[in-house]
Design an enzyme around this catalytic site. Structure first.
Site, short mmCIF file in Angstrom:
data_model
loop_
_atom_site.label_atom_id
_atom_site.label_comp_id
_atom_site.label_asym_id
_atom_site.label_seq_id
_atom_site.Cartn_x
_atom_site.Cartn_y
_atom_site.Cartn_z
N ALA A 47 3.72 54.05 22.71
CA ALA A 47 3.45 54.86 23.89
C ALA A 47 2.34 54.11 24.90
CB ALA A 47 2.94 56.28 23.45
N HIS B 167 -1.44 73.24 16.80
CA HIS B 167 -1.69 73.00 15.54
C HIS B 167 -3.45 73.34 15.32
CE1 HIS B 167 2.21 70.95 14.26
NE2 HIS B 167 2.23 72.44 14.37
N CYS C 11 -19.86 82.96 9.63
CA CYS C 11 -19.39 83.78 10.62
C CYS C 11 -20.63 84.92 10.46
CB CYS C 11 -18.28 84.02 10.38
SG CYS C 11 -17.82 85.31 11.42
N THR D 276 6.23 61.80 17.68
CA THR D 276 6.21 62.93 16.75
C THR D 276 7.56 62.54 15.90
OG1 THR D 276 6.28 65.07 16.17
CG2 THR D 276 7.15 64.41 18.35
N CYS E 180 -13.74 81.77 11.18
CA CYS E 180 -14.01 82.63 10.12
C CYS E 180 -13.00 82.45 9.16
CB CYS E 180 -14.33 83.86 10.72
SG CYS E 180 -14.70 85.03 8.98
P1 OAD Z 1 4.08 61.85 12.22
O1 OAD Z 1 3.22 61.10 11.18
O2 OAD Z 1 5.25 62.75 11.52
O3 OAD Z 1 4.91 61.07 13.00
C1 OAD Z 1 4.26 60.24 13.85
C2 OAD Z 1 5.12 59.56 14.82
O4 OAD Z 1 4.49 58.65 15.83
C3 OAD Z 1 6.35 58.53 14.16
O5 OAD Z 1 7.40 59.12 14.58
C4 OAD Z 1 6.11 57.10 14.59
O6 OAD Z 1 7.37 56.54 15.01
C5 OAD Z 1 5.41 57.47 16.21
N1 OAD Z 1 4.40 56.59 16.30
C6 OAD Z 1 3.67 55.62 15.63
N2 OAD Z 1 3.14 54.67 16.57
C7 OAD Z 1 3.49 55.22 17.82
C8 OAD Z 1 2.83 54.75 19.05
N3 OAD Z 1 2.13 53.70 19.11
N4 OAD Z 1 3.33 55.31 20.19
C9 OAD Z 1 4.25 56.16 19.83
N5 OAD Z 1 4.66 56.65 18.85
C10 OAD Z 1 4.20 56.23 17.68
O7 OAD Z 1 3.24 63.06 12.97
P2 OAD Z 1 3.49 64.28 13.68
O8 OAD Z 1 4.89 64.21 13.82
O9 OAD Z 1 2.83 64.41 14.91
O10 OAD Z 1 0.64 69.26 11.34
O11 OAD Z 1 3.58 65.28 12.66
C11 OAD Z 1 3.47 66.61 12.75
C12 OAD Z 1 2.51 67.40 12.15
O12 OAD Z 1 2.80 67.07 10.62
C13 OAD Z 1 1.31 67.25 12.41
O13 OAD Z 1 0.87 67.94 13.62
C14 OAD Z 1 0.47 67.72 11.26
C15 OAD Z 1 1.37 67.12 10.03
O14 OAD Z 1 1.38 67.68 9.01
C16 OAD Z 1 -0.58 69.81 10.68
O15 OAD Z 1 -1.55 69.22 10.29
C17 OAD Z 1 -0.45 71.36 10.88
#
Ligand code: OAD
Length: 257
Positions: free
Chosen positions: A238, A125, A157, A195, A133
């Protein structure tokens, strides 16, 4: 069959990695939560109080570049204050043990994996510490750690286009997908950490891995949306559960068994 392990303070489990395993790791915002960086979808997360369409789309960048740059400049400032936590370090240590059989794909735009020592990784991402740019003129992204106070400060740029954050916005294609697909097809073990399983294509990687008959392990405090696709779920933060979680078979062990 799905195995769910709840890890309390003294309850130990492990994830075994044999000499023939190839490991593909996918991380999300949760792995950086214990470093003080907010996740996206928590009630106090990054998207709370923000409309994603106003910040994280190509249309938003055209309509209101100042708002987009303000959001990502704040993320840069937070990233610069944060440090890798034990979960980032556990992955770097795992890679050091099996460097030729380890691949890390992160959805995170922070650089905490690199700072923990991970080497073989891609940021699907994008990366906070880079800009490119906005006209997509073909020049590669440049390193850019600047926390901009206003739009006038943002550089240009050589082609004249204003720089934009090197972030994959909604509606744009994630980076390095060919390499990611290739690595998943070779993996025998997929580890997914922190995630929510709500953003594709990353949320579908576990299904690709299952098609190739890989073991699939999720690590995080909550079941993800795609939880049914995992063979093992380790419930816990984690940074608390990952140190000591991986049991890596050594060549010497292999010869004596
Ligand atoms: P989310 O905010 O959707 O999910 C975060 C996850 O981390 C949840 O499932 C929580 O349970 C978990 N979590 C919280 N604390 C934690 C810990 N201490 N250890 C392990 N896990 C924990 O975030 P993402 O799934 O990363 O994209 O979101 C995916 C994408 O959505 C991101 O990359 C971003 C966003 O829009 C872009 O910006 C393109």
């Amino acid at each position: 069959m799905l195995e769910v392990r709840l890890l309390g303070a003294n309850r130990m489990t492990n994830v075994s990695i044999s000499l023939s395993d190839r490991v593909f790791v996918l991380t999300g915002a949760g792995i950086s939560a214990e470093s003080g960086l907010p996740t996206f979808r928590a009630s106090d997360g990054l998207w709370a109080g923000h409309n994603v369409e106003e910040i994280c789309t190509p249309e938003a960048l055209r309509r209101n570049p100042a708002l987009v740059w303000d959001f990502y400049s704040k993320r840069r400032a937070d990233n610069q204050k944060a440090n890798p936590n034990p979960a980032h370090i556990a992955l770097a240590e795992l890679e050091a043990q099996i460097p030729d059989r380890f691949f890390l794909c992160t959805q995170n735009v922070d650089d905490l994996h690199e700072r923990a020592g991970s080497v073989n990784l891609v940021h699907m991402h994008g990366e906070l510490a880079k800009s490119r740019c906005e006209r997509e003129c073909g020049r590669p992204p440049v390193e850019d750690h600047t926390v901009y106070k206003n739009l006038d400060e943002v550089g240009r740029c050589p082609c004249g286009g204003r720089l934009r954050p090197h972030i994959v916005f909604f509606g744009e294609i994630p980076l390095e997908m060919d390499r990611i697909q290739e690595e998943i097809s070779r993996a025998t073990l997929m580890l997914v950490i922190g995630t929510s399983g709500s953003v594709y294509p990353a949320a579908g990687f576990v299904h690709w891995a299952r098609q190739g008959r890989a073991r699939t392990v999720y690590i995080g405090p909550d079941q993800p949306l795609n939880g049914a696709a995992f063979t093992q779920i380790v419930l816990g933060k984690a940074g608390e559960v990952m140190p000591g979680l991986f049991q890596v078979e050594s060549r010497a062990e292999h010869l004596t068994t």
